[in-house]
Every structure is written in structure tokens, then in C-alpha cells.
Enzyme design. Structure first.
Site, mmCIF file in Angstrom:
data_model
loop_
_atom_site.group_PDB
_atom_site.id
_atom_site.type_symbol
_atom_site.label_atom_id
_atom_site.label_comp_id
_atom_site.label_asym_id
_atom_site.label_seq_id
_atom_site.Cartn_x
_atom_site.Cartn_y
_atom_site.Cartn_z
ATOM 1 N N SER A 107 -7.450 -37.411 -22.015
ATOM 2 C CA SER A 107 -7.617 -38.943 -22.469
ATOM 3 C C SER A 107 -6.442 -39.453 -21.768
ATOM 4 O O SER A 107 -5.065 -39.121 -21.828
ATOM 5 C CB SER A 107 -7.747 -39.195 -23.806
ATOM 6 O OG SER A 107 -7.677 -40.324 -24.365
ATOM 7 N N GLY A 108 -6.580 -40.698 -21.182
ATOM 8 C CA GLY A 108 -5.274 -41.483 -20.453
ATOM 9 C C GLY A 108 -4.939 -40.963 -19.235
ATOM 10 O O GLY A 108 -3.996 -41.417 -18.589
ATOM 11 N N THR A 112 -11.346 -43.645 -16.322
ATOM 12 C CA THR A 112 -12.047 -44.764 -16.232
ATOM 13 C C THR A 112 -11.555 -45.704 -15.256
ATOM 14 O O THR A 112 -12.345 -46.434 -14.422
ATOM 15 C CB THR A 112 -11.843 -45.675 -17.711
ATOM 16 O OG1 THR A 112 -12.231 -44.611 -18.660
ATOM 17 C CG2 THR A 112 -12.614 -46.903 -17.827
ATOM 18 N N ASN A 157 -3.692 -43.530 -24.889
ATOM 19 C CA ASN A 157 -4.366 -44.307 -24.122
ATOM 20 C C ASN A 157 -4.607 -45.765 -24.771
ATOM 21 O O ASN A 157 -5.256 -45.581 -25.908
ATOM 22 C CB ASN A 157 -5.518 -43.665 -23.448
ATOM 23 C CG ASN A 157 -5.845 -44.775 -22.247
ATOM 24 O OD1 ASN A 157 -5.677 -45.813 -22.317
ATOM 25 N ND2 ASN A 157 -6.948 -44.368 -21.615
ATOM 26 N N SER A 160 -8.434 -46.347 -24.336
ATOM 27 C CA SER A 160 -9.122 -45.351 -24.249
ATOM 28 C C SER A 160 -10.690 -45.008 -24.372
ATOM 29 O O SER A 160 -11.066 -45.787 -25.367
ATOM 30 C CB SER A 160 -8.623 -44.138 -25.400
ATOM 31 O OG SER A 160 -9.393 -42.854 -25.224
ATOM 32 N N SER A 161 -11.536 -44.613 -23.440
ATOM 33 C CA SER A 161 -13.073 -44.766 -23.624
ATOM 34 C C SER A 161 -13.204 -43.592 -24.822
ATOM 35 O O SER A 161 -13.112 -42.250 -24.609
ATOM 36 C CB SER A 161 -13.612 -44.222 -22.361
ATOM 37 O OG SER A 161 -12.890 -44.839 -21.342
ATOM 38 N N GLY A 387 -12.358 -35.483 -20.724
ATOM 39 C CA GLY A 387 -11.888 -34.125 -20.336
ATOM 40 C C GLY A 387 -11.566 -33.028 -21.284
ATOM 41 O O GLY A 387 -11.867 -33.606 -22.598
ATOM 42 N N GLU A 389 -10.232 -31.159 -24.031
ATOM 43 C CA GLU A 389 -9.464 -31.517 -25.062
ATOM 44 C C GLU A 389 -8.849 -30.191 -25.987
ATOM 45 O O GLU A 389 -9.775 -29.463 -26.450
ATOM 46 C CB GLU A 389 -9.796 -32.635 -26.154
ATOM 47 C CG GLU A 389 -9.877 -33.874 -25.311
ATOM 48 C CD GLU A 389 -10.456 -35.157 -26.325
ATOM 49 O OE1 GLU A 389 -10.953 -34.651 -27.531
ATOM 50 O OE2 GLU A 389 -10.599 -36.061 -25.940
HETATM 51 N N1 LIG Z 1 -4.706 -45.970 -10.550
HETATM 52 C C1 LIG Z 1 -4.049 -46.548 -11.660
HETATM 53 N N2 LIG Z 1 -3.148 -47.379 -11.171
HETATM 54 C C2 LIG Z 1 -2.252 -48.060 -12.279
HETATM 55 N N3 LIG Z 1 -2.194 -47.793 -13.561
HETATM 56 C C3 LIG Z 1 -3.385 -46.711 -14.088
HETATM 57 C C4 LIG Z 1 -4.245 -46.201 -12.986
HETATM 58 N N4 LIG Z 1 -5.039 -45.205 -13.505
HETATM 59 C C5 LIG Z 1 -4.683 -45.283 -14.904
HETATM 60 N N5 LIG Z 1 -3.877 -46.357 -15.188
HETATM 61 C C6 LIG Z 1 -3.109 -46.810 -16.518
HETATM 62 O O1 LIG Z 1 -3.514 -45.491 -17.255
HETATM 63 C C7 LIG Z 1 -4.366 -46.115 -18.525
HETATM 64 C C8 LIG Z 1 -5.338 -44.961 -18.953
HETATM 65 O O2 LIG Z 1 -6.444 -45.290 -17.984
HETATM 66 P P1 LIG Z 1 -7.848 -44.610 -18.344
HETATM 67 O O3 LIG Z 1 -8.461 -44.724 -17.011
HETATM 68 O O4 LIG Z 1 -8.149 -45.632 -19.210
HETATM 69 O O5 LIG Z 1 -7.737 -43.211 -18.955
HETATM 70 P P2 LIG Z 1 -8.923 -42.599 -19.211
HETATM 71 O O6 LIG Z 1 -10.105 -43.024 -18.940
HETATM 72 O O7 LIG Z 1 -8.816 -41.209 -18.537
HETATM 73 O O8 LIG Z 1 -8.534 -42.120 -20.886
HETATM 74 C C9 LIG Z 1 -4.872 -47.488 -18.083
HETATM 75 O O9 LIG Z 1 -5.019 -48.385 -19.021
HETATM 76 C C10 LIG Z 1 -3.828 -47.882 -16.807
HETATM 77 O O10 LIG Z 1 -2.603 -48.795 -17.643
HETATM 78 MG MG LIG Z 2 -11.652 -43.572 -20.208
#
Ligand SMILES: Nc1ncnc2c1ncn2[C@@H]1O[C@H](COP(=O)(O)OP(=O)(O)O)[C@@H](O)[C@H]1O
Ligand SMILES: [Mg+2]
Length: 1079
Positions: A107-108, A112, A157, A160-161, A387, A389
Site C-alpha cells: 500500500s502506498g 494506482t 497512503n 489508498s485503494s 500487494g 501485506e
Molecule cells: N510516479 C509518481 N510520481 C509522484 N508521486 C507518486 C507516484 N507514484 C505514487 N506517488 C505518490 O504516492 C501516493 C500513493 O500512491 P498510490 O498509487 O495511491 O499507491 P498504491 O496504489 O500503491 O497504494 C500517491 O498519492 C502519490 O502522492
Molecule cells: Mg492503490
């Protein structure tokens, strides 16, 4: 912009972990850190992309970057998620291979975001057009809707999804998007009713309360204040960088784009509001007489509002919260619910309501983005799933999630190895077996239909009798005791009896990515996922179309006594479907890593990354990838890159590329076991060899650069020189032209001069000749004319009269004379006798006539003039005439007298009283009176005397007294002597023997000499009895002084005498008068 041609150029650390040398966990992490510190967040493991979350926006997702990566080979540019997206899209479009993009990470870690980047890249590079753009827009806009309902702020996050998502994007044969299908996995619905400390409920609740208009809130019977709602955690209601109100508008807008109807949106919001209201319903215990606990709703207001929103009858819902009906075959048993059960029922309803709403949203979106059914679509799947956990306390959810990841690893191993194997076969390389860990055994532990953990959980849940989490654990301890990856304190194998890290109520599984300890508590309940039938029926009864759809099992007509499938079963089923789906596709992996726990940029926590690297199995990944050959490259690019290392291949290799590479390798003496030649690629076993090639290439490039520089400089100097030379020629040409021009001009003008002289000379010569010719012609003409004339005259003479010529002559003369006289008449001079002008003579033959006419005219003019005279004037002129006769051309004084009128009486003797006495003494009229000088005989000096002339005599009187000194009768005067000069001396000579002659002659001088002598001469002449008075003009004469005769001599005076006349007695015989020279 820096132009790269290979991943190997300007590489920070190692761009592809397969090339990492030596390969160890430490070097792996050091390489990641090194790249992360240089903003290189992407690193490859072969075709897998490792993505580090930068936690800040980097300038590498611009449209320019999209263009840079578009249609480029995967290893051509530095690692990027776009390279992977491009590769996937192109092999989908061009090779007709369905693709899936598997994004994993905790997560984070940025899953996404990565999935969104992939989708936006594909949207940017695929076809354009109104229809296509609409599809793209709908696909992209599905994200904000799902994120609002499925994402929440967690400690890891902010966005977070809380669900797994798999989206199939469908393309037509050209690669244009047609639509998509979204599948969702296991929404974390427990979050609806309870959130861990520091976390929030799903975004939509906060967005609705902050972003909806007052009007909407009123309709939904909601209050803006978060604190009014039990289900909303307050400690982190506001999140930094999240604008809920703005996001609400975005979501509304996105729903509209995706195709939600206005009433659908309204229904969705009503359900969201209902969940909030539901949370506010509270229960209080109420004891009943039979001892059973019963619950009552504390404050019915929220219940009432909720029922109004959903259109349910309040009593129905109230009853559903108080009783539970259990139906078994024929019986219906109704039991009351105590407070705890009531709360359980309430929360179960809220969770179910929300998770069903979410599933409905996904279905609804799918309806909108569904592609029109066609024979065949190309598909690209994007999997954004939670992923692996490992928490301190891991429960059913983690178990499910980790199971999913285990399956993904399985598919990864299968596909990667299969792919690798296939490539070797394709390339004709001998296949050596690869040692790697296969996690199929773990998957089997979990999902086996007979003795898998999930199967046993289901069995427990369905088993009659008391079922608890402990009984479930006991079962596991019995059945899985021997499994290599299962660990439990009380397992039958009793291996872990003394393992104190294993609590009694827990079991541990050795996942491929590490050991995870699961707490058995809650497994059964969560797997059952019970919702009392009374509640679902109450919901179905609601007068709300969406509610009816969400709770179809509440329909009394379709009472199904079968238990609904358990959560574990459902999940296993959907994971199975997913895996089957993925297996048909070409996988592309993005493995996301979180660099730190603080959501901060620039921080790289080694331990955290190390942990992730482990459980993501990245080292495994590299090892699998390196099991055969670490590096492979098609012959053409390989030769292109290294051809400068061998003289035979540089600069051009004419034969097939493969032979070129062989020559190259032989030349470089690379050991034979280090590489193999495939059909289209060369395979390099060790990264060492590749780096050796790279190093040689780098050195060689430097030499080449020097060479190129040398050649370029030479070329530059040469071209400069040539330019100078060319310029010099131009300048010289111009100068020469100019000089020649000048020279030519000079020659031309000289030629012109010479020419003009020559021509002049020729022309003059010609002219002379022509003139001569003309004269000859004229002469000839004249001669011939005369000749002809003569002949003609001779011929015609006989025909003319004899005097015709004379007549003609006379006539001609007459004509000429007439003309002459008429001309004379018009040019006559004036009538003044002194006018000397006269017209010029016109004809020579009139010469005599002309001068005669002049004379005649003059005479006539004088006569005319004279005829106008009076008597006095006539006399004056007669006197003047006489003077002229006497003196003209004889005496020099005469000329000056001509213009002086003869006045006679200068003294006005008759009028002047001074001379009255003298006047009276005169018996005759005085003809002339003037003052004269009487020259003394002795010394020649003068004495002034009045000189009077009458008809008879000359009288001399004293000037002062007027006394008469002498009176001479005119007859006594014999002659008068004067000089020829311009003096006024005159001598009056007396008749010898006369009375007057006693004293001698008089020598006088006067200014009016001419007048005096003239008058004297006239008077003397008129006197009847006198003789003609002689006038003697000579420069020497004798004068009788008493007795002597004295000679008066006039001489031209010298300059010392000045202008005056001086008279001196030289001796007794000579009196000398010196007269100033007249000249
Ligand atoms: N390529 C990127 N560039 C800038 N910030 C990113 C990038 N990828 C992730 N982030 C930051 O990290 C945070 C979490 O990403 P996210 O994709 O929601 O994580 P996950 O889906 O893996 O939980 C996003 O809200 C953003 O602020
Ligand atoms: Mg996500």
C-alpha cells in the site's frame, strides 16, 4: 535534449538489475538507492519495471516524454514505465498479442499511480477521433468515481485503494480503444463502520459533506458537520493536500462523463447518506421478563430520516433490528437480538449496503464502457491489486491478499520461465535447467480443494454445531501439520511446540516472500459474512429502485435457504478466474516499491526497501532471469553498437549481421562459454562480458571522437580556406573588371578623339571639295546664264525698242530717288543751326546730292533762324559778325569772346548815380562803358580808367571821381594795335598832329577787348567823316609815347609769370608783355 541510443548510455548505477555484478541483496538495494538519489525511479529486471515512489512530481511524465518513448525499443532509452506501456501496446497492436500489466507492491508504493500512467500513455499514443476520444475519456474518468468510493486515507497512503482492480481495455484491429471491463476484488468493507486510528472512511463520505450544495444536503437530510456521524473518524477528517469539496465536483463530473443518469447519481448519494444515518442509530438494552436481553433504538429520529431516504417503513426496519428469523426447512424461529447483536446487525447492514453499492457502481460503469460485441477484440488488462501485506496482526483480509499475491507470483514464474524457455527454443539455444523456487506448493496449501486452508475454513463455516475460530485452527493443526510451509504451535508435527514467537491462537505460513503470522480470530465470521435475512428483506421492501437491486435475496418470492457462498470461496473463485484470464495474456510487470514510511520524498529507508525487495521476490526474479543468459540482443543493434571495436566491422560490415557479430567476438577473444549465437540474437551469459564490451566501446568512442574532431577541424579549416580563396577570386575578378573597364574607357575616349579629328579632317576635305565643286557649278551656271542671257538678248534685241533701256533706267532712278527723299523726310535733323547731324547717304551715286542737300538745308535753316531776329538782336549779331571778320583766326582771345554777348554799357552809366556827372558830360549816347587799365608808359603798370565810347569819341575818365582824363574824337584815331595772343592789350594810335596826340598814344588793357575794338571799328566806320579805322594785329608794334616811339613786344610767358599778363618796361624803347601760354 540529451539523445540516448541505449539503456547502457549514461547509466546511473545499473539500469537493468540483470546486469548487476556481483548480484547480492546489498548491491541490489545499493543500486536502487543510487538510482533513487539521482531521480531515476525506474529500474528494469529484464522486462520487469521496478518503480520507486518518489512522493513528489517529477518532470518525466510530460507529453514530450510520451513522444520520446513512443515507438522506441524497450532497451533503447533509460528505464521508464512508458517504455513498458509502449512495448505492451505495440505488441498488442502489431503482433496481436493480448497483454496484461500486473502492478504489485504494498500500500502506498504507487500502484494506482502507475496504472493511471500506463492508461494515460496508451490513451496518448493510440488512435484519435471523436468516437475514440469519447471512449478514452470514459475509461479514464472511471478512475475518479471508483477512487471516491473505493479509496481512503490510511496511515500508509492518503489515497489508498481499498479494493483490487483489474481492468480490461479492449482495442480494435487498428489499436483504437473500443471499451473496457472492470473487475473489482474484495473491497475492505470493514472500513465503513470502523477505521483504525489515523485513518479515514472512504473519501465519498467526506466529499459529499464538504462538496454538496446546501440544497442537496437538505434533500439528503444531512448535516455538513463530520462530527455528527458515528461512522466518520474525526482525528483525520481533513487530509493535507486533499480538497474534498473540489474532488466531489470532479466525481460528479466524472459520473456524468461515464454516463450516469441524474436520478442514478441521486440514488447513489441517497445510499451514501443512508449509511451515515445508519451509523447514528444506537441501541439500549431492555430486559424482558423471560430473562432474554432485548435492545431498543435509543433515538428514532435518525432511523426515521433514513427510512424516509430509502422509502422503507420505519416499523419494518425497527423490527429487523430487534428480531432475527431463522428458517430451517419447514420451521421459522424468531429470536430477539440483544444490544451487541443489534449493533452487529446494524454494522453488517452498513457494510453490505456499501460494498454492494460499490459493486453496483462497477457494474454500472462496465455497462457504460462496454465495447460493442465484435468478433474479436484485442485486450490489455491492467491489474492494480493490493500487494503482499505483513502487519503485526494479520487477519483474514491479509490472508486473502497474500494468497492473491502468491498466485500472482506463481503466474509470474510460470510465464517468465515459459517465456525464457520459449525464447531459447526459438533461438535454437540449448536449454539448461534453471534452479528456482516454485511457490506452487504454497498455493496448494491455501487453495487445495480437499485440504487447502480455504477449503477447511469453508467446511468449518458450514459445519453444524458450534463453530469458532479455535475449532478452525485445530482443524488446520491436524490437516496441514506436515506441510512444509505451515507452522503452528499446536500442529500435529509438534515441530513448533517450543517456538515462542508463535502464539497459540495463531498460525504461520511461509509465503514465497516471507513468513506471515495470522491470528485465527475472526476468520470464521469474516468468511461467513452474514447479513440477517430480516434486514435484507427489509431493504428489499424499500421503495427505492437501487436498494431493490442491491438486495435481491430479500425478495420473499425467491427465498433461498442455501447459504450464500463464503467470502473465501468467492475470492478463490474470482482469483481463479483472474489467473485463467491472465494466463492467456502476455504479462508485463510493474513492481512498486515504497522508499520510506513517511510519505516523504528524498528519503530512502534501506530496511523498508529490503523488506519489500524480499517479499516481492525481486532477487528471485533476477536469478530466474539470469539463470540462462543475462543479456541478449538482436544481431543488428549489437553489431551497430560494438562494430567500432573491430577493424573488420568498422565502419561498415557488408555481410549478414550475425557473421559480423561472430567476427567481432572472435576479434575481441571473448571466451566461447560466455556467449551463444541464437537465430536472431546473441546471448551473453555474464554481465561481466557485457561491461567489458561497454568499457571497450567507451574507450573506442573517445578515440573516435578525437578522430571525428580531427576530421571536422580539418574540414572546417579547409572549407574556410576554400571560402577565402573563392572570395579572393571574386574580389580579384571584380577588381580586374573594374581596372579593365577604366582602361577600356580611356582607350575608347582616345579613339573617339582620334576618330573625331580624322573625321573632321575628312569632312573638311570633303567640304572643301564640295565647295569647290559648288563654286565650279555656280561659275558654270553664271557663265552659262550670262551666255544664255547674251544669246537671248542677241536673239531678242531686235524685238526691243531702241530707248527702252533708258526708260527703265530713268524709272529705276526715279524709284530710287523717291525712296531716298521719302527716307530723308522721315529722318530730317532738327531746325537748330548748330545741329550737325545729317542722315547717312544711302547710295554712292547720290554722294554729291546728299552733301548739297545738307548744305542747302543748313542754309535754309539759318535763313529761317535769321528771319526770326529782332532789330536789336540783328545788331548784336552784326557786331558779332564784324568781330569775327576782324579777329577770327587772327587773335587767340577771339575764341573766348564768341560766347560772351556784347553788353556795351557794363557800368550802367546812365543809371548809376556815381557816374551821373560823367554821364551828363557826354553829349552823345554812350555806346560802351567799361573799366580798363591804362598802362603806365614809364613802368608798364596799369591804372584803372573808365572807358566810354560814343558815336563821336572815346573818353577816358577816372574811375573813382569820374573826371574825364582824356577825350579823343573818333576821327583822331588812326589805328588800333592788338597782339595775336589771348591778352587784352590794345593800343589806340592817334593821328599825328591832332590835338589828342599831344600826350601820345594810349596803351590800354581790357577784359572786353574784342567788343571794344569791334564797337570802335563800327562806330568809326559809321562816322561819316572818318576814315576806315585800321586794326593792326601783330605781336610787335610801335606806340608813340610823347616823343618816343616805344616797341610793345608780346612774348609767350614762362611758367613763373603764372596766369596773369605782366607788362614790363625793358628799356626806353621796349615794353615787354608776357602772355601766359594758351596751350
Ligand atoms: N510516479 C509518481 N510520481 C509522484 N508521486 C507518486 C507516484 N507514484 C505514487 N506517488 C505518490 O504516492 C501516493 C500513493 O500512491 P498510490 O498509487 O495511491 O499507491 P498504491 O496504489 O500503491 O497504494 C500517491 O498519492 C502519490 O502522492
Ligand atoms: Mg492503490
Amino acid at each position: 535534449m540529451e539523445v540516448k541510443t541505449s539503456l547502457l548510455d549514461n547509466m546511473i548505477g545499473v539500469g537493468d538489475m540483470v546486469l548487476l555484478e556481483p548480484l547480492s541483496e546489498d548491491s541490489f538495494i545499493a543500486n536502487l538507492r543510487n538510482r533513487f538519489d539521482h531521480n531515476e525511479i525506474y529500474t528494469y529486471i529484464g522486462s520487469v519495471v521496478i518503480s520507486m515512489n518518489p512522493y513528489r512530481s517529477l518532470p518525466i511524465f510530460t507529453p514530450e516524454k510520451v513522444e520520446e518513448y513512443r515507438n522506441r525499443n524497450f532497451y533503447e532509452l533509460s528505464p521508464h514505465i512508458y517504455a513498458l506501456a509502449d512495448e505492451a501496446y505495440r505488441s498488442l497492436r502489431d503482433q496481436d498479442k493480448d497483454q496484461c500489466i500486473l502492478i504489485t507492491g504494498e500500500s502506498g508504493a504507487g500502484k494506482t499511480e502507475a496504472s493511471k500512467l500506463v492508461m494515460s500513455y496508451v490513451a496518448a499514443v493510440c488512435g484519435k477521433g471523436q468516437e475514440v476520444n469519447k471512449v478514452k475519456e470514459q475509461l479514464l474518468q472511471s478512475n475518479p468515481v471508483l477512487e471516491a468510493f473505493g479509496n481512503a486515507k490510511t496511515v500508509r497512503n492518503d489515497n489508498s485503494s481499498r479494493f483490487g482492480k483489474y481492468m480490461d481495455i479492449e482495442f480494435d484491429f487498428k489499436g483504437d480503444p473500443l471499451g473496457g471491463v472492470i473487475s473489482n476484488y474484495l473491497l475492505e468493507k470493514s472500513r465503513v463502520v470502523k477505521q483504525p486510528r489515523g485513518e479515514r472512511n472512504f473519501h465519498i463520505f467526506y466529499q459529499l459533506l464538504s462538496g454538496a450544495s446546501d440544497d442537496t444536503l437538505k434533500k439528503l437530510k444531512l448535516d455538513r458537520d463530520f462530527s455528527k456521524y458515528n461512522y466518520l473518524s474525526l482525528d483525520s477528517a481533513a487530509v493535507n493536500g486533499l480538497d474534498d469539496a473540489a474532488n466531489f465536483r470532479t466525481v460528479r463530473n466524472a459520473m456524468q462523463i461515464v454516463g450516469f443518469m441524474e436520478d442514478e447519481v441521486q440514488s447513489v448519494l441517497e445510499l451514501v447518506a443512508a449509511v451515515l444515518k445508519l451509523g447514528n442509530i444506537e441501541f439500549k438494552p431492555e430486559s424482558r421478563c423471560n430473562g432474554n436481553d432485548e435492545s431498543r433504538i435509543k433515538d428514532k429520529n435518525d432511523l426515521k430520516e433514513m427510512c424516509e431516504l430509502l422509502g422503507t417503513e420505519q416499523t419494518v426496519l425497527e423490527r429487523a433490528f430487534s428480531y432475527r428469523t431463522v428458517e430451517a426447512k419447514q420451521e421459522k424461529v424468531c429470536t430477539t437480538l440483544n444490544v451487541a447483536q443489534a449493533y452487529y446487525a446494524r454494522d453488517a447492514l452498513a457494510k453490505n449496503l456499501y460494498s454492494r453499492l460499490f459493486s453496483w457502481l462497477v457494474t454500472r460503469i462496465n455497462e457504460s464502457i462496454k465495447a460493442a460485441p465484435k468478433s474479436r477484440h484485442k485486450v490489455m488488462g491492467v491489474l492494480d491489486i493490493y500487494g503482499f501485506e505483513i502487519f503485526e496482526e494479520n487477519s483474514f483480509e491479509q490472508f486473502i491478499i497474500n494468497y492473491c499475491n502468491e498466485k500472482l507470483q506463481q503466474i509470474f514464474i510460470e510465464l517468465t520461465l515459459r517465456e525464457e524457455q520459449e525464447e531459447y527454443v526459438r533461438e535454437g539455444i540449448e536449454w539448461t535447467n534453471i534452479e528456482y523456487f516454485n511457490n506452487a506448493i504454497i498455493c496448494d496449501l491455501i487453495e487445495n480443494h480437499q485440504n487447502g486452508i480455504l477449503a477447511m475454513l469453508d467446511e468449518e463455516c458450514l459445519r453444524p454445531g458450534t463453530v469458532t475460530d479455535e475449532t478452525f485452527l485445530d482443524k488446520l493443526n491436524t490437516i496441514c501439520a506436515e506441510h512444509l510451509h505451515f507452522e503452528s504451535r499446536l500442529s500435529k508435527s509438534s515441530k513448533f511446540l517450543t517456538d515462542h514467537s508463535l502464539p497459540h491462537n495463531c498460525f504461520r505460513i511461509q509465503h514465497y516472500a516471507g513468513k506471515v503470522l495470522y491470528r485465527a480470530e475472526g476468520f470464521v465470521d469474516k468468511n461467513n459474512d452474514l447479513l440477517y435475512r430480516d434486514l435484507s428483506q427489509a431493504m428489499y421492501k424499500a421503495n427505492h429502485s437501487l436498494m431493490k437491486q442491491l438486495f435481491p435475496e430479500g425478495n420473499p418470492a425467491k427465498v433461498n435457504l442455501k447459504r450464500p457462498p463464503t467470502a473465501g470461496f468467492q475470492f478463490r473463485h474470482s482469483v481463479g478466474t483472474l489467473m485463467r484470464n491472465l494466463q492467456t495474456k502476455n504479462p508485463n510487470y510493474i513492481r512498486c516499491i515504497k522508499p520510506n514510511d513517511k510519505k516523504a520524498s528524498h528519503i530512502f529507508t534501506d530496511s523498508l526497501v529490503c523488506h519489500q525487495v524480499r517479499y516481492l521476490g525481486l532477487m528471485e526474479n533476477v536469478r530466474v532471469r539470469r539463470a540462462g543468459y543475462a543479456f541478449r540482443q538482436a544481431y543488428e543493434p549489437c553489431l551497430e553498437r560494438y562494430k567500432m571495436l573491430c577493424k573488420r566491422t568498422w565502419p561498415h560490415w557488408r555481410g549478414p549481421a550475425r557473421e559480423g557479430v561472430e567476427v567481432l567476438m572472435a576479434d575481441l577473444t571473448v571466451p566461447a562459454e560466455e556467449f551463444s549465437y541464437g537465430r536472431s540474437k546473441v546471448f551473453i551469459r555474464n554481465p561481466r562480458t557485457l561491461f567489458f564490451l561497454e568499457e571497450r566501446r567507451r574507450q573506442c568512442l573517445q578515440d573516435l571522437a578525437t578522430l571525428i574532431q580531427k576530421i571536422y577541424r580539418g574540414w572546417k579549416c579547409r572549407s574556410h580556406f576554400l571560402l577565402l580563396k573563392k572570395s579572393q577570386i571574386v574580389v580579384a575578378a571584380w577588381y580586374r573588371r573594374y581596372a579593365q573597364q577604366n582602361k577600356y574607357k580611356r582607350i575608347k575616349s582616345a579613339t573617339t578623339v582620334v576618330q573625331s579629328y580624322t573625321r573632321g579632317w575628312q569632312a573638311r576635305k570633303l567640304l572643301r571639295e564640295l565647295k569647290y565643286q559648288k563654286r565650279c557649278e555656280e561659275a558654270v551656271t553664271t557663265i552659262s546664264a550670262y551666255w544664255h542671257g547674251t544669246q537671248v538678248r542677241r536673239e531678242y534685241r531686235k524685238f526691243f525698242r531702241a530707248n527702252a533701256g533708258k526708260k527703265i533706267y530713268n524709272f529705276t532712278i526715279q524709284r530710287i530717288m523717291q525712296k531716298y527723299f521719302l527716307g530723308l523726310k522721315s529722318t530730317m535733323p532738327s531746325m537748330s543751326p548748330i545741329d550737325k547731324s545729317w542722315p547717312v547717304k544711302p547710295y554712292l551715286f547720290l554722294d554729291g546730292v546728299h552733301s548739297d542737300l545738307r548744305r542747302i538745308f543748313h542754309l535754309w535753316r539759318c535763313k529761317k533762324y535769321r528771319s526770326e531776329f529782332t532789330e536789336e538782336k540783328k545788331a548784336v549779331f552784326e557786331e558779332k559778325l564784324e568781330a569775327s571778320e576782324i579777329f577770327k583766326d587772327k587773335k587767340a582771345l577771339y575764341a573766348s569772346s564768341v560766347s560772351q554777348p556784347f553788353m556795351g554799357d557794363y557800368l550802367e552809366i546812365s543809371k548809376n548815380p556815381k557816374y551821373q556827372k560823367l554821364n551828363s558830360a557826354m553829349d552823345e549816347k554812350v555806346l560802351l562803358a567799361d573799366v580798363v587799365n591804362k598802362i603806365n608808359r614809364a613802368n608798364g603798370k596799369g591804372t584803372a580808367r573808365i572807358f566810354l565810347l560814343t558815336k563821336n569819341s572815346v573818353v577816358l575818365a577816372d574811375q573813382k571821381t569820374g573826371q574825364v582824363k582824356a577825350s579823343v574824337p573818333l576821327p583822331d584815331l588812326t589805328s588800333v594795335s592788338v597782339s595775336t595772343q589771348s591778352d587784352g592789350f590794345f593800343a589806340l594810335k592817334l593821328k599825328e598832329g591832332s590835338a589828342s596826340a599831344i600826350k601820345g598814344d594810349f596803351l590800354l588793357s581790357s577784359e572786353h577787348l574784342i567788343e571794344i575794338i569791334t564797337k570802335l571799328h563800327r562806330t568809326g566806320a559809321t562816322a561819316a567823316d572818318s576814315e576806315q579805322l585800321n586794326i593792326d594785329i601783330s605781336d610787335e608794334f610801335l606806340v608813340q609815347f610823347k616823343h618816343d616811339k616805344v616797341c610793345v613786344k608780346f612774348i609767350q610767358g614762362g611758367p613763373k609769370n603764372g596766369n596773369s599778363v605782366s607788362c614790363k618796361r625793358k628799356n626806353n624803347r621796349l615794353l615787354e608783355v608776357s602772355v601766359p601760354s594758351t596751350v
